[in-house]
Design an enzyme around this catalytic site. Structure first.
Site, PDB file in Angstrom:
ATOM      1  N   LYS A   1       2.121  -7.508   1.158  1.00 50.68           N
ATOM      2  CA  LYS A   1       1.184  -7.379   0.253  1.00 50.68           C
ATOM      3  C   LYS A   1       2.850  -6.146  -0.011  1.00 50.68           C
ATOM      4  O   LYS A   1       2.942  -5.591  -0.345  1.00 50.68           O
ATOM      5  CB  LYS A   1       0.306  -6.419   1.114  1.00 50.68           C
ATOM      6  CG  LYS A   1      -0.183  -5.097  -0.077  1.00 50.68           C
ATOM      7  CD  LYS A   1      -1.293  -3.863   0.624  1.00 50.68           C
ATOM      8  CE  LYS A   1      -1.516  -2.789  -0.678  1.00 50.68           C
ATOM      9  NZ  LYS A   1      -2.594  -1.960   0.671  1.00 50.68           N
TER      10      LYS A   1
ATOM     11  N   ASP B   1      -0.217   1.580  -5.217  1.00 52.19           N
ATOM     12  CA  ASP B   1      -1.328   2.553  -5.128  1.00 52.19           C
ATOM     13  C   ASP B   1      -2.241   3.221  -5.626  1.00 52.19           C
ATOM     14  O   ASP B   1      -2.096   4.588  -4.684  1.00 52.19           O
ATOM     15  CB  ASP B   1      -1.606   1.314  -3.701  1.00 52.19           C
ATOM     16  CG  ASP B   1      -3.378   1.108  -3.216  1.00 52.19           C
ATOM     17  OD1 ASP B   1      -3.571   2.013  -4.726  1.00 52.19           O
ATOM     18  OD2 ASP B   1      -3.856   1.997  -2.101  1.00 52.19           O
TER      19      ASP B   1
ATOM     20  N   LYS C   1      -7.349   7.180  -5.832  1.00 51.85           N
ATOM     21  CA  LYS C   1      -6.974   8.657  -4.679  1.00 51.85           C
ATOM     22  C   LYS C   1      -7.001   9.568  -5.138  1.00 51.85           C
ATOM     23  O   LYS C   1      -6.423   9.840  -6.624  1.00 51.85           O
ATOM     24  CB  LYS C   1      -5.742   7.525  -4.464  1.00 51.85           C
ATOM     25  CG  LYS C   1      -6.188   6.708  -3.324  1.00 51.85           C
ATOM     26  CD  LYS C   1      -4.336   6.039  -2.846  1.00 51.85           C
ATOM     27  CE  LYS C   1      -4.143   4.652  -2.059  1.00 51.85           C
ATOM     28  NZ  LYS C   1      -5.426   4.446  -1.424  1.00 51.85           N
TER      29      LYS C   1
ATOM     30  N   ASP D   1       3.948   1.301  -0.712  1.00 44.93           N
ATOM     31  CA  ASP D   1       2.177   0.147  -0.474  1.00 44.93           C
ATOM     32  C   ASP D   1       2.941  -1.678  -0.681  1.00 44.93           C
ATOM     33  O   ASP D   1       2.023  -1.974  -0.239  1.00 44.93           O
ATOM     34  CB  ASP D   1       1.052   0.055  -1.367  1.00 44.93           C
ATOM     35  CG  ASP D   1      -0.096   0.100  -1.219  1.00 44.93           C
ATOM     36  OD1 ASP D   1      -0.258   0.400   0.406  1.00 44.93           O
ATOM     37  OD2 ASP D   1      -1.270  -0.382  -1.652  1.00 44.93           O
TER      38      ASP D   1
ATOM     39  N   GLU E   1      -7.515  -3.175  -2.317  1.00 44.27           N
ATOM     40  CA  GLU E   1      -7.167  -3.875  -2.558  1.00 44.27           C
ATOM     41  C   GLU E   1      -5.963  -4.658  -2.213  1.00 44.27           C
ATOM     42  O   GLU E   1      -5.870  -5.790  -2.961  1.00 44.27           O
ATOM     43  CB  GLU E   1      -5.999  -3.598  -4.233  1.00 44.27           C
ATOM     44  CG  GLU E   1      -4.949  -2.853  -4.213  1.00 44.27           C
ATOM     45  CD  GLU E   1      -4.601  -1.644  -2.864  1.00 44.27           C
ATOM     46  OE1 GLU E   1      -5.685  -1.433  -2.350  1.00 44.27           O
ATOM     47  OE2 GLU E   1      -3.174  -1.708  -1.869  1.00 44.27           O
TER      48      GLU E   1
ATOM     49  N   ARG F   1      -6.404  -6.855   0.034  1.00 45.11           N
ATOM     50  CA  ARG F   1      -6.441  -7.342   0.799  1.00 45.11           C
ATOM     51  C   ARG F   1      -7.588  -8.572  -0.075  1.00 45.11           C
ATOM     52  O   ARG F   1      -7.323  -9.844   0.288  1.00 45.11           O
ATOM     53  CB  ARG F   1      -8.470  -7.303   1.609  1.00 45.11           C
ATOM     54  CG  ARG F   1      -9.241  -6.383   0.582  1.00 45.11           C
ATOM     55  CD  ARG F   1     -10.574  -5.867   1.490  1.00 45.11           C
ATOM     56  NE  ARG F   1      -9.387  -4.927   2.377  1.00 45.11           N
ATOM     57  CZ  ARG F   1     -10.442  -3.427   3.069  1.00 45.11           C
ATOM     58  NH1 ARG F   1     -11.996  -3.700   3.593  1.00 45.11           N
ATOM     59  NH2 ARG F   1      -9.622  -2.123   3.445  1.00 45.11           N
TER      60      ARG F   1
END
Ligand code: BES
Ligand code: ZN
Ligand code: ZN
Length: 502
Positions: A266, A271, A278, A289, A350, A352
Protein backbone atom coordinates in the site's frame (compact mmCIF):
# COMPACT_ATOMS: atom_id res chain seq x y z
CA UNK A 1 28.28 2.01 8.62
CA UNK A 2 31.22 -0.20 7.78
CA UNK A 3 30.97 -3.66 9.25
CA UNK A 4 33.75 -6.14 9.85
CA UNK A 5 34.65 -9.19 11.87
CA UNK A 6 37.59 -9.66 14.16
CA UNK A 7 38.94 -12.93 15.52
CA UNK A 8 41.57 -11.30 17.72
CA UNK A 9 41.61 -11.47 21.47
CA UNK A 10 39.09 -8.84 22.67
CA UNK A 11 41.60 -7.40 25.16
CA UNK A 12 43.99 -6.65 22.30
CA UNK A 13 41.49 -4.86 20.07
CA UNK A 14 42.14 -1.17 19.71
CA UNK A 15 38.91 0.77 19.36
CA UNK A 16 37.02 3.73 20.70
CA UNK A 17 34.55 1.54 22.51
CA UNK A 18 34.18 -2.16 23.22
CA UNK A 19 30.65 -3.29 24.06
CA UNK A 20 30.02 -6.40 26.17
CA UNK A 21 26.64 -7.84 27.12
CA UNK A 22 25.72 -8.39 30.76
CA UNK A 23 22.82 -10.69 31.63
CA UNK A 24 20.72 -10.86 34.72
CA UNK A 25 21.32 -14.19 36.46
CA UNK A 26 18.05 -13.72 38.28
CA UNK A 27 19.03 -14.82 41.77
CA UNK A 28 16.69 -13.38 44.38
CA UNK A 29 18.13 -10.83 46.85
CA UNK A 30 21.52 -11.11 45.27
CA UNK A 31 21.70 -9.75 41.76
CA UNK A 32 24.29 -11.70 39.92
CA UNK A 33 25.18 -10.00 36.68
CA UNK A 34 26.67 -12.39 34.18
CA UNK A 35 29.26 -10.81 31.95
CA UNK A 36 29.11 -12.43 28.51
CA UNK A 37 32.88 -12.72 28.17
CA UNK A 38 35.37 -15.49 28.84
CA UNK A 39 38.43 -13.32 28.37
CA UNK A 40 40.13 -12.89 31.76
CA UNK A 41 41.29 -9.31 31.05
CA UNK A 42 37.73 -8.21 30.29
CA UNK A 43 36.33 -9.94 33.34
CA UNK A 44 38.98 -8.19 35.45
CA UNK A 45 38.29 -4.79 33.89
CA UNK A 46 34.56 -5.09 34.55
CA UNK A 47 34.98 -6.70 37.97
CA UNK A 48 34.35 -3.65 40.12
CA UNK A 49 31.17 -2.67 38.35
CA UNK A 50 29.75 -6.17 38.12
CA UNK A 51 30.42 -6.91 41.79
CA UNK A 52 29.36 -3.52 43.20
CA UNK A 53 25.74 -3.84 42.13
CA UNK A 54 26.05 -0.90 39.71
CA UNK A 55 24.90 -3.14 36.94
CA UNK A 56 22.34 -5.90 37.20
CA UNK A 57 22.08 -6.95 33.57
CA UNK A 58 18.67 -5.32 33.28
CA UNK A 59 17.61 -4.94 29.65
CA UNK A 60 19.07 -1.80 28.01
CA UNK A 61 21.00 -0.73 31.14
CA UNK A 62 24.29 0.91 30.11
CA UNK A 63 27.48 1.52 32.09
CA UNK A 64 30.56 2.99 30.47
CA UNK A 65 34.08 2.66 31.83
CA UNK A 66 36.91 4.83 30.58
CA UNK A 67 40.45 3.60 30.03
CA UNK A 68 39.69 0.09 31.33
CA UNK A 69 42.78 -1.49 32.81
CA UNK A 70 44.48 -4.20 30.82
CA UNK A 71 42.45 -3.55 27.65
CA UNK A 72 43.44 -1.74 24.47
CA UNK A 73 40.04 -0.13 23.94
CA UNK A 74 39.48 3.45 25.10
CA UNK A 75 36.14 2.61 26.69
CA UNK A 76 34.31 -0.47 27.85
CA UNK A 77 30.53 -0.34 27.54
CA UNK A 78 28.47 -2.85 29.48
CA UNK A 79 24.97 -3.26 28.04
CA UNK A 80 22.24 -5.13 29.87
CA UNK A 81 20.55 -7.91 27.91
CA UNK A 82 17.86 -8.82 30.45
CA UNK A 83 17.18 -12.24 31.92
CA UNK A 84 19.84 -14.84 31.13
CA UNK A 85 17.09 -17.44 30.76
CA UNK A 86 15.28 -15.67 27.93
CA UNK A 87 18.18 -13.94 26.17
CA UNK A 88 18.12 -14.64 22.43
CA UNK A 89 18.96 -13.06 19.09
CA UNK A 90 15.78 -11.00 19.49
CA UNK A 91 17.23 -9.18 22.52
CA UNK A 92 20.71 -9.15 21.00
CA UNK A 93 19.54 -6.98 18.08
CA UNK A 94 18.13 -4.48 20.54
CA UNK A 95 21.25 -4.59 22.69
CA UNK A 96 23.40 -3.76 19.64
CA UNK A 97 21.02 -0.93 18.75
CA UNK A 98 21.19 0.35 22.33
CA UNK A 99 25.00 0.45 22.23
CA UNK A 100 24.91 2.43 18.97
CA UNK A 101 22.31 4.89 20.23
CA UNK A 102 24.22 5.36 23.47
CA UNK A 103 27.41 6.25 21.60
CA UNK A 104 25.98 8.36 18.76
CA UNK A 105 25.39 11.63 20.62
CA UNK A 106 28.74 11.33 22.38
CA UNK A 107 30.64 11.64 19.12
CA UNK A 108 31.96 8.08 19.30
CA UNK A 109 32.23 6.77 15.78
CA UNK A 110 33.53 3.24 16.08
CA UNK A 111 32.23 0.33 18.07
CA UNK A 112 33.50 -3.18 18.63
CA UNK A 113 31.00 -5.66 19.96
CA UNK A 114 31.92 -8.89 21.70
CA UNK A 115 29.32 -11.36 20.45
CA UNK A 116 27.56 -13.30 23.22
CA UNK A 117 26.34 -16.87 22.78
CA UNK A 118 22.75 -17.28 21.58
CA UNK A 119 20.85 -20.53 21.04
CA UNK A 120 20.36 -19.83 17.32
CA UNK A 121 24.14 -20.09 16.87
CA UNK A 122 27.16 -17.87 16.19
CA UNK A 123 26.21 -16.91 12.62
CA UNK A 124 22.83 -15.69 13.81
CA UNK A 125 24.53 -13.72 16.59
CA UNK A 126 26.74 -11.92 14.06
CA UNK A 127 23.83 -11.24 11.72
CA UNK A 128 21.65 -9.95 14.56
CA UNK A 129 24.33 -7.59 15.86
CA UNK A 130 24.71 -6.06 12.39
CA UNK A 131 20.95 -5.74 11.93
CA UNK A 132 20.39 -4.23 15.36
CA UNK A 133 23.32 -1.81 15.11
CA UNK A 134 22.03 -0.50 11.78
CA UNK A 135 18.50 -0.15 13.13
CA UNK A 136 19.92 1.94 15.98
CA UNK A 137 22.01 4.09 13.69
CA UNK A 138 19.03 5.71 11.92
CA UNK A 139 17.65 9.06 13.06
CA UNK A 140 14.86 10.90 11.26
CA UNK A 141 16.16 14.45 11.73
CA UNK A 142 17.11 15.14 8.09
CA UNK A 143 15.43 18.52 7.96
CA UNK A 144 16.97 20.00 11.10
CA UNK A 145 19.42 22.68 10.04
CA UNK A 146 21.67 21.96 13.00
CA UNK A 147 21.68 18.24 12.25
CA UNK A 148 25.01 16.79 13.27
CA UNK A 149 26.44 13.84 11.48
CA UNK A 150 26.21 11.41 14.32
CA UNK A 151 26.41 8.04 12.65
CA UNK A 152 28.53 5.32 14.15
CA UNK A 153 30.84 4.75 11.21
CA UNK A 154 32.31 1.37 11.96
CA UNK A 155 31.14 -1.78 13.67
CA UNK A 156 33.46 -4.68 14.45
CA UNK A 157 31.95 -7.92 15.67
CA UNK A 158 34.40 -9.95 17.74
CA UNK A 159 34.21 -13.73 17.46
CA UNK A 160 36.40 -16.56 18.81
CA UNK A 161 39.52 -17.41 16.81
CA UNK A 162 38.32 -20.95 16.10
CA UNK A 163 35.06 -19.84 14.40
CA UNK A 164 33.92 -20.91 10.94
CA UNK A 165 35.08 -17.64 9.40
CA UNK A 166 33.45 -18.09 5.99
CA UNK A 167 30.03 -18.71 7.55
CA UNK A 168 30.38 -15.70 9.81
CA UNK A 169 31.48 -13.39 6.97
CA UNK A 170 28.38 -14.46 5.07
CA UNK A 171 26.17 -13.81 8.10
CA UNK A 172 27.68 -10.37 8.59
CA UNK A 173 26.99 -9.47 4.96
CA UNK A 174 23.41 -10.72 5.27
CA UNK A 175 22.88 -8.68 8.43
CA UNK A 176 24.34 -5.57 6.83
CA UNK A 177 22.12 -5.93 3.74
CA UNK A 178 19.03 -6.44 5.91
CA UNK A 179 19.86 -3.45 8.11
CA UNK A 180 20.68 -1.14 5.20
CA UNK A 181 17.51 -2.12 3.34
CA UNK A 182 15.48 -1.45 6.46
CA UNK A 183 17.08 2.00 6.59
CA UNK A 184 16.09 2.59 2.96
CA UNK A 185 12.47 1.77 3.85
CA UNK A 186 12.54 4.03 6.91
CA UNK A 187 14.08 6.82 4.91
CA UNK A 188 11.23 6.65 2.36
CA UNK A 189 8.57 6.52 5.07
CA UNK A 190 10.11 9.42 6.94
CA UNK A 191 9.78 11.82 4.00
CA UNK A 192 6.80 14.15 4.26
CA UNK A 193 4.11 13.90 1.61
CA UNK A 194 5.18 17.06 -0.22
CA UNK A 195 8.56 15.42 -0.83
CA UNK A 196 7.31 11.89 -1.30
CA UNK A 197 4.55 12.11 -3.87
CA UNK A 198 3.61 9.00 -5.85
CA UNK A 199 6.00 10.17 -8.62
CA UNK A 200 8.82 10.76 -6.12
CA UNK A 201 8.28 7.28 -4.71
CA UNK A 202 8.43 5.82 -8.22
CA UNK A 203 11.65 7.75 -8.93
CA UNK A 204 13.19 6.39 -5.76
CA UNK A 205 12.10 2.88 -6.77
CA UNK A 206 13.79 3.32 -10.16
CA UNK A 207 16.96 4.66 -8.62
CA UNK A 208 17.11 1.75 -6.17
CA UNK A 209 16.42 -0.74 -9.00
CA UNK A 210 19.30 0.71 -11.07
CA UNK A 211 21.63 0.50 -8.10
CA UNK A 212 20.93 -3.13 -7.24
CA UNK A 213 20.19 -4.44 -10.73
CA UNK A 214 16.41 -4.98 -10.75
CA UNK A 215 13.94 -4.46 -13.57
CA UNK A 216 11.59 -1.60 -12.78
CA UNK A 217 8.58 -0.33 -14.69
CA UNK A 218 6.50 2.66 -13.64
CA UNK A 219 3.00 3.26 -14.97
CA UNK A 220 0.56 6.17 -14.69
CA UNK A 221 -3.21 6.51 -14.79
CA UNK A 222 -3.42 5.67 -18.48
CA UNK A 223 -2.03 2.18 -18.02
CA UNK A 224 -4.21 1.73 -14.94
CA UNK A 225 -7.25 2.57 -17.05
CA UNK A 226 -6.10 0.06 -19.66
CA UNK A 227 -5.85 -2.57 -16.92
CA UNK A 228 -9.31 -1.51 -15.68
CA UNK A 229 -8.04 -0.83 -12.15
CA UNK A 230 -11.26 0.90 -11.17
CA UNK A 231 -10.73 0.50 -7.42
CA UNK A 232 -7.20 1.95 -7.40
CA UNK A 233 -8.21 4.77 -9.79
CA UNK A 234 -11.18 5.73 -7.63
CA UNK A 235 -8.80 6.62 -4.80
CA UNK A 236 -6.45 8.52 -7.11
CA UNK A 237 -9.13 10.58 -8.86
CA UNK A 238 -9.41 13.15 -6.08
CA UNK A 239 -5.77 14.17 -6.16
CA UNK A 240 -3.81 16.65 -8.26
CA UNK A 241 -0.85 14.30 -7.99
CA UNK A 242 -0.70 11.55 -10.61
CA UNK A 243 -0.87 8.00 -9.23
CA UNK A 244 1.94 5.57 -9.91
CA UNK A 245 1.86 1.83 -10.32
CA UNK A 246 5.34 0.51 -9.63
CA UNK A 247 6.41 -2.94 -10.81
CA UNK A 248 9.75 -4.50 -9.88
CA UNK A 249 10.97 -7.88 -11.04
CA UNK A 250 13.68 -10.09 -9.64
CA UNK A 251 14.20 -13.00 -12.02
CA UNK A 252 17.51 -14.70 -11.33
CA UNK A 253 18.91 -16.82 -14.16
CA UNK A 254 18.31 -20.50 -13.55
CA UNK A 255 15.53 -19.98 -10.99
CA UNK A 256 12.61 -22.39 -11.45
CA UNK A 257 9.54 -20.99 -13.30
CA UNK A 258 7.54 -21.36 -10.08
CA UNK A 259 7.12 -20.32 -7.35
CA UNK A 260 6.64 -16.65 -8.19
CA UNK A 261 6.30 -14.60 -5.01
CA UNK A 262 4.51 -11.28 -5.35
CA UNK A 263 5.00 -8.51 -2.78
CA UNK A 264 2.20 -5.97 -2.92
CA UNK A 265 2.46 -2.73 -0.94
CA UNK A 266 0.00 0.00 0.00
CA UNK A 267 1.59 3.24 -1.12
CA UNK A 268 -0.78 6.00 0.01
CA UNK A 269 1.68 8.90 0.19
CA UNK A 270 -0.87 10.85 2.21
CA UNK A 271 -4.21 9.72 3.58
CA UNK A 272 -6.54 12.60 4.40
CA UNK A 273 -9.44 10.16 4.39
CA UNK A 274 -10.83 11.75 1.22
CA UNK A 275 -14.41 13.05 1.46
CA UNK A 276 -14.81 10.91 4.61
CA UNK A 277 -12.11 13.22 5.95
CA UNK A 278 -10.05 12.44 9.03
CA UNK A 279 -9.90 14.74 12.08
CA UNK A 280 -7.07 17.30 12.03
CA UNK A 281 -5.41 15.95 15.15
CA UNK A 282 -2.68 13.52 14.24
CA UNK A 283 -3.40 13.74 10.54
CA UNK A 284 0.23 14.69 9.86
CA UNK A 285 1.17 11.11 10.66
CA UNK A 286 -0.69 9.89 7.60
CA UNK A 287 2.45 10.49 5.54
CA UNK A 288 3.41 7.01 6.72
CA UNK A 289 0.47 5.42 4.92
CA UNK A 290 2.92 4.34 2.22
CA UNK A 291 4.95 2.25 4.67
CA UNK A 292 3.71 -1.01 3.14
CA UNK A 293 4.93 0.11 -0.28
CA UNK A 294 8.25 1.30 1.15
CA UNK A 295 8.64 -2.07 2.90
CA UNK A 296 8.31 -3.86 -0.42
CA UNK A 297 10.88 -1.55 -2.07
CA UNK A 298 13.35 -2.14 0.76
CA UNK A 299 12.64 -5.88 0.65
CA UNK A 300 13.33 -5.97 -3.10
CA UNK A 301 16.64 -4.15 -2.58
CA UNK A 302 17.65 -6.77 -0.02
CA UNK A 303 16.49 -9.62 -2.25
CA UNK A 304 18.47 -8.27 -5.23
CA UNK A 305 21.61 -8.16 -3.08
CA UNK A 306 21.11 -11.49 -1.28
CA UNK A 307 20.28 -13.27 -4.57
CA UNK A 308 17.94 -16.11 -3.48
CA UNK A 309 17.12 -18.59 -6.26
CA UNK A 310 13.44 -17.70 -6.64
CA UNK A 311 11.38 -15.33 -8.77
CA UNK A 312 9.92 -12.32 -6.99
CA UNK A 313 7.85 -9.41 -8.24
CA UNK A 314 6.80 -6.34 -6.28
CA UNK A 315 3.87 -4.05 -6.94
CA UNK A 316 3.46 -0.73 -5.18
CA UNK A 317 0.14 1.07 -5.58
CA UNK A 318 1.06 4.71 -5.00
CA UNK A 319 -1.44 7.55 -4.77
CA UNK A 320 -2.69 10.23 -2.42
CA UNK A 321 -6.15 10.01 -0.87
CA UNK A 322 -7.54 13.54 -1.13
CA UNK A 323 -10.89 15.31 -0.97
CA UNK A 324 -11.65 17.54 -3.97
CA UNK A 325 -14.35 18.28 -6.52
CA UNK A 326 -13.15 15.22 -8.39
CA UNK A 327 -12.88 12.91 -5.41
CA UNK A 328 -15.06 9.84 -5.08
CA UNK A 329 -17.94 10.19 -2.67
CA UNK A 330 -19.45 7.84 -0.12
CA UNK A 331 -21.92 5.58 -1.88
CA UNK A 332 -20.07 5.58 -5.21
CA UNK A 333 -19.78 2.22 -6.90
CA UNK A 334 -16.49 1.18 -8.47
CA UNK A 335 -15.61 -1.82 -10.61
CA UNK A 336 -12.32 -3.42 -9.57
CA UNK A 337 -9.90 -4.99 -12.03
CA UNK A 338 -11.24 -8.44 -11.09
CA UNK A 339 -14.71 -7.35 -12.26
CA UNK A 340 -16.17 -7.21 -8.73
CA UNK A 341 -18.28 -4.15 -7.95
CA UNK A 342 -17.57 -2.23 -4.74
CA UNK A 343 -19.80 0.25 -2.93
CA UNK A 344 -17.47 2.78 -1.33
CA UNK A 345 -19.25 3.47 1.94
CA UNK A 346 -16.24 5.23 3.45
CA UNK A 347 -13.57 6.87 1.29
CA UNK A 348 -11.09 6.55 4.19
CA UNK A 349 -11.04 2.78 3.70
CA UNK A 350 -8.89 3.39 0.62
CA UNK A 351 -5.99 1.04 1.27
CA UNK A 352 -8.08 -2.04 0.56
CA UNK A 353 -9.26 -0.46 -2.71
CA UNK A 354 -5.77 0.05 -4.10
CA UNK A 355 -4.63 -3.35 -2.83
CA UNK A 356 -7.63 -5.12 -4.38
CA UNK A 357 -6.32 -4.18 -7.82
CA UNK A 358 -2.66 -4.65 -6.88
CA UNK A 359 -3.32 -8.20 -5.63
CA UNK A 360 -5.43 -9.08 -8.65
CA UNK A 361 -2.78 -7.79 -11.04
CA UNK A 362 -0.10 -9.80 -9.21
CA UNK A 363 -2.10 -12.97 -9.89
CA UNK A 364 -2.47 -12.03 -13.56
CA UNK A 365 1.30 -11.58 -13.70
CA UNK A 366 1.72 -15.18 -12.56
CA UNK A 367 2.12 -14.94 -8.78
CA UNK A 368 1.86 -18.29 -7.02
CA UNK A 369 2.30 -16.75 -3.55
CA UNK A 370 1.12 -13.34 -2.40
CA UNK A 371 2.31 -11.17 0.47
CA UNK A 372 0.88 -7.73 1.06
CA UNK A 373 1.89 -5.15 3.65
CA UNK A 374 -0.24 -2.16 4.52
CA UNK A 375 -0.93 0.40 7.23
CA UNK A 376 -4.48 -0.73 6.69
CA UNK A 377 -6.57 -0.18 9.80
CA UNK A 378 -6.76 1.76 13.04
CA UNK A 379 -8.53 -1.33 14.35
CA UNK A 380 -5.36 -3.43 14.27
CA UNK A 381 -3.81 -0.88 16.63
CA UNK A 382 -6.76 -1.33 18.98
CA UNK A 383 -6.38 -5.11 18.79
CA UNK A 384 -2.60 -5.50 19.05
CA UNK A 385 -1.21 -2.11 20.08
CA UNK A 386 2.25 -1.14 18.93
CA UNK A 387 3.95 -4.43 19.71
CA UNK A 388 2.66 -7.04 17.27
CA UNK A 389 1.79 -6.52 13.63
CA UNK A 390 -1.39 -8.28 12.50
CA UNK A 391 -0.89 -11.23 10.17
CA UNK A 392 -3.61 -12.98 8.20
CA UNK A 393 -3.30 -16.02 5.97
CA UNK A 394 -5.63 -18.08 3.78
CA UNK A 395 -3.20 -21.01 3.65
CA UNK A 396 -1.86 -22.76 6.75
CA UNK A 397 1.22 -24.19 5.01
CA UNK A 398 2.32 -20.78 3.77
CA UNK A 399 1.57 -19.29 7.17
CA UNK A 400 3.72 -21.91 8.91
CA UNK A 401 6.70 -21.04 6.71
CA UNK A 402 6.11 -17.35 7.11
CA UNK A 403 5.87 -17.66 10.90
CA UNK A 404 9.26 -19.38 10.97
CA UNK A 405 10.75 -16.64 8.82
CA UNK A 406 9.26 -14.01 11.10
CA UNK A 407 10.73 -15.77 14.13
CA UNK A 408 14.19 -15.79 12.51
CA UNK A 409 13.78 -12.12 11.64
CA UNK A 410 12.99 -11.24 15.26
CA UNK A 411 9.82 -9.35 14.37
CA UNK A 412 6.63 -9.69 16.40
CA UNK A 413 3.40 -10.55 14.63
CA UNK A 414 0.16 -12.15 15.73
CA UNK A 415 -2.20 -14.15 13.55
CA UNK A 416 -5.81 -12.99 13.35
CA UNK A 417 -8.66 -15.05 11.91
CA UNK A 418 -10.35 -15.02 8.50
CA UNK A 419 -13.45 -17.14 9.23
CA UNK A 420 -16.16 -17.07 6.57
CA UNK A 421 -18.66 -15.71 9.11
CA UNK A 422 -17.03 -12.30 8.98
CA UNK A 423 -17.83 -12.01 5.28
CA UNK A 424 -21.43 -10.98 5.82
CA UNK A 425 -20.22 -7.71 7.37
CA UNK A 426 -19.13 -6.58 3.92
CA UNK A 427 -22.53 -7.05 2.29
CA UNK A 428 -23.75 -4.17 0.13
CA UNK A 429 -27.29 -3.46 -0.97
CA UNK A 430 -26.35 -2.59 -4.49
CA UNK A 431 -22.88 -4.01 -5.24
CA UNK A 432 -20.91 -7.23 -4.74
CA UNK A 433 -19.12 -5.81 -1.73
CA UNK A 434 -19.06 -2.79 0.57
CA UNK A 435 -15.61 -1.41 1.39
CA UNK A 436 -16.29 -1.32 5.14
CA UNK A 437 -17.84 -3.71 7.62
CA UNK A 438 -19.40 -2.80 10.94
CA UNK A 439 -17.71 -1.22 13.91
CA UNK A 440 -16.25 -4.41 15.34
CA UNK A 441 -13.34 -6.49 14.12
CA UNK A 442 -12.22 -3.77 11.72
CA UNK A 443 -8.82 -5.28 10.94
CA UNK A 444 -10.49 -8.59 10.10
CA UNK A 445 -13.14 -6.91 7.95
CA UNK A 446 -10.38 -5.21 5.94
CA UNK A 447 -8.55 -8.52 5.52
CA UNK A 448 -11.80 -10.25 4.49
CA UNK A 449 -12.23 -7.58 1.83
CA UNK A 450 -8.75 -8.27 0.45
CA UNK A 451 -9.44 -12.01 0.53
CA UNK A 452 -12.09 -11.45 -2.13
CA UNK A 453 -9.30 -10.52 -4.56
CA UNK A 454 -6.73 -13.26 -3.96
CA UNK A 455 -8.81 -16.26 -5.08
CA UNK A 456 -7.15 -19.52 -4.10
CA UNK A 457 -3.59 -18.20 -4.29
CA UNK A 458 -1.75 -18.69 -0.96
CA UNK A 459 -1.60 -15.27 0.62
CA UNK A 460 -0.23 -13.48 3.69
CA UNK A 461 -1.62 -10.08 4.65
CA UNK A 462 0.35 -7.90 7.07
CA UNK A 463 -1.48 -5.03 8.76
CA UNK A 464 1.37 -2.83 10.01
CA UNK A 465 -0.66 0.25 11.02
CA UNK A 466 0.38 -0.10 14.68
CA UNK A 467 3.98 -1.11 14.16
CA UNK A 468 5.33 0.82 11.15
CA UNK A 469 5.76 3.93 13.30
CA UNK A 470 7.53 4.09 16.67
CA UNK A 471 5.76 6.72 18.79
CA UNK A 472 8.53 7.34 21.30
CA UNK A 473 12.30 7.15 21.31
CA UNK A 474 13.46 3.78 22.61
CA UNK A 475 16.99 2.85 23.75
CA UNK A 476 17.45 0.80 20.56
CA UNK A 477 15.41 2.69 17.94
CA UNK A 478 14.52 6.29 17.21
CA UNK A 479 10.99 7.64 17.23
CA UNK A 480 9.70 7.48 13.66
CA UNK A 481 9.45 4.82 10.96
CA UNK A 482 10.40 1.30 12.10
CA UNK A 483 10.84 -0.66 8.87
CA UNK A 484 8.77 -3.53 10.36
CA UNK A 485 8.01 -6.60 8.21
CA UNK A 486 10.90 -6.16 5.79
CA UNK A 487 13.14 -8.70 7.49
CA UNK A 488 10.36 -11.30 7.84
CA UNK A 489 9.48 -10.96 4.17
CA UNK A 490 13.10 -11.23 3.04
CA UNK A 491 13.70 -14.25 5.31
CA UNK A 492 10.62 -15.91 3.81
CA UNK A 493 11.77 -15.22 0.25
CA UNK A 494 15.29 -16.53 0.96
CA UNK A 495 13.83 -19.70 2.47
CA UNK A 496 11.62 -20.20 -0.60
CA UNK A 497 14.76 -19.78 -2.70
CA UNK A 498 16.41 -22.64 -0.86
CA UNK A 499 13.43 -24.99 -0.56
CA UNK A 500 10.90 -24.05 -3.26
CA UNK A 501 8.85 -27.27 -2.98
CA UNK A 502 8.38 -27.99 0.71
N1 BES B 1 -4.47 4.57 6.79
C1 BES B 1 -5.60 4.26 7.55
C2 BES B 1 -5.32 3.29 8.68
C3 BES B 1 -4.42 3.77 9.78
C4 BES B 1 -4.97 4.25 10.96
C5 BES B 1 -3.08 3.67 9.67
C6 BES B 1 -4.14 4.64 11.98
C7 BES B 1 -2.26 4.09 10.70
C8 BES B 1 -2.79 4.56 11.87
C9 BES B 1 -6.69 3.64 6.69
O1 BES B 1 -6.71 4.03 5.38
C10 BES B 1 -7.99 4.03 7.31
O2 BES B 1 -8.25 5.18 7.38
N2 BES B 1 -8.77 3.05 7.76
C11 BES B 1 -9.99 3.31 8.41
C12 BES B 1 -10.98 2.28 7.95
C13 BES B 1 -12.37 2.53 8.38
C14 BES B 1 -12.92 3.73 7.65
C15 BES B 1 -13.20 1.32 8.09
C16 BES B 1 -9.77 3.20 9.91
O3 BES B 1 -9.00 2.34 10.35
O4 BES B 1 -10.32 4.00 10.64
ZN1 ZN C 1 -7.81 5.84 5.07
ZN1 ZN D 1 -4.86 4.67 4.60
Amino acid sequence: MKTNLSFSSPAQIECECLAVVVLDGGEANQPKPQLQATDEAIIQAAQEVTSSGETSGKLFETVMLHRPQGLNCKRLLLVGGGSAKSFSAYELRKVAGTAVRFLKPKGIRSLACLAPTVSSGPADAVKSIAEGALVGDFDPDFYKSDRKKQQVESLTVIMPADSDRTALEKALTQGRIMGESQILTRDLVNEPSNRMTPSNLADRAKRMADEVGLQCEVFGAEKMRELKMGAFLSVAQGSEEEPRLILLRYEPKGAPKTPVIALVGKGITFDTGGISIKPAEGMEKMKYDMAGGATMLGAMAAIALLRPNVRVIAIVCATENMPSGKAQKPGDVQIAMSGKSIEVINTDAEGRLVLADGLHWARELGATHLIDAATLTGAVVVALGHVNAGVFANDDAMYARFAQAQERAGEKMWRLPLDGEYQEQLRSNIADLANVGGRWGGAINAAMFLKEFVGDTPWIHLDIAGTAWVDENKPWIAKGPSGIALRSIVEFVCDMGMYPES
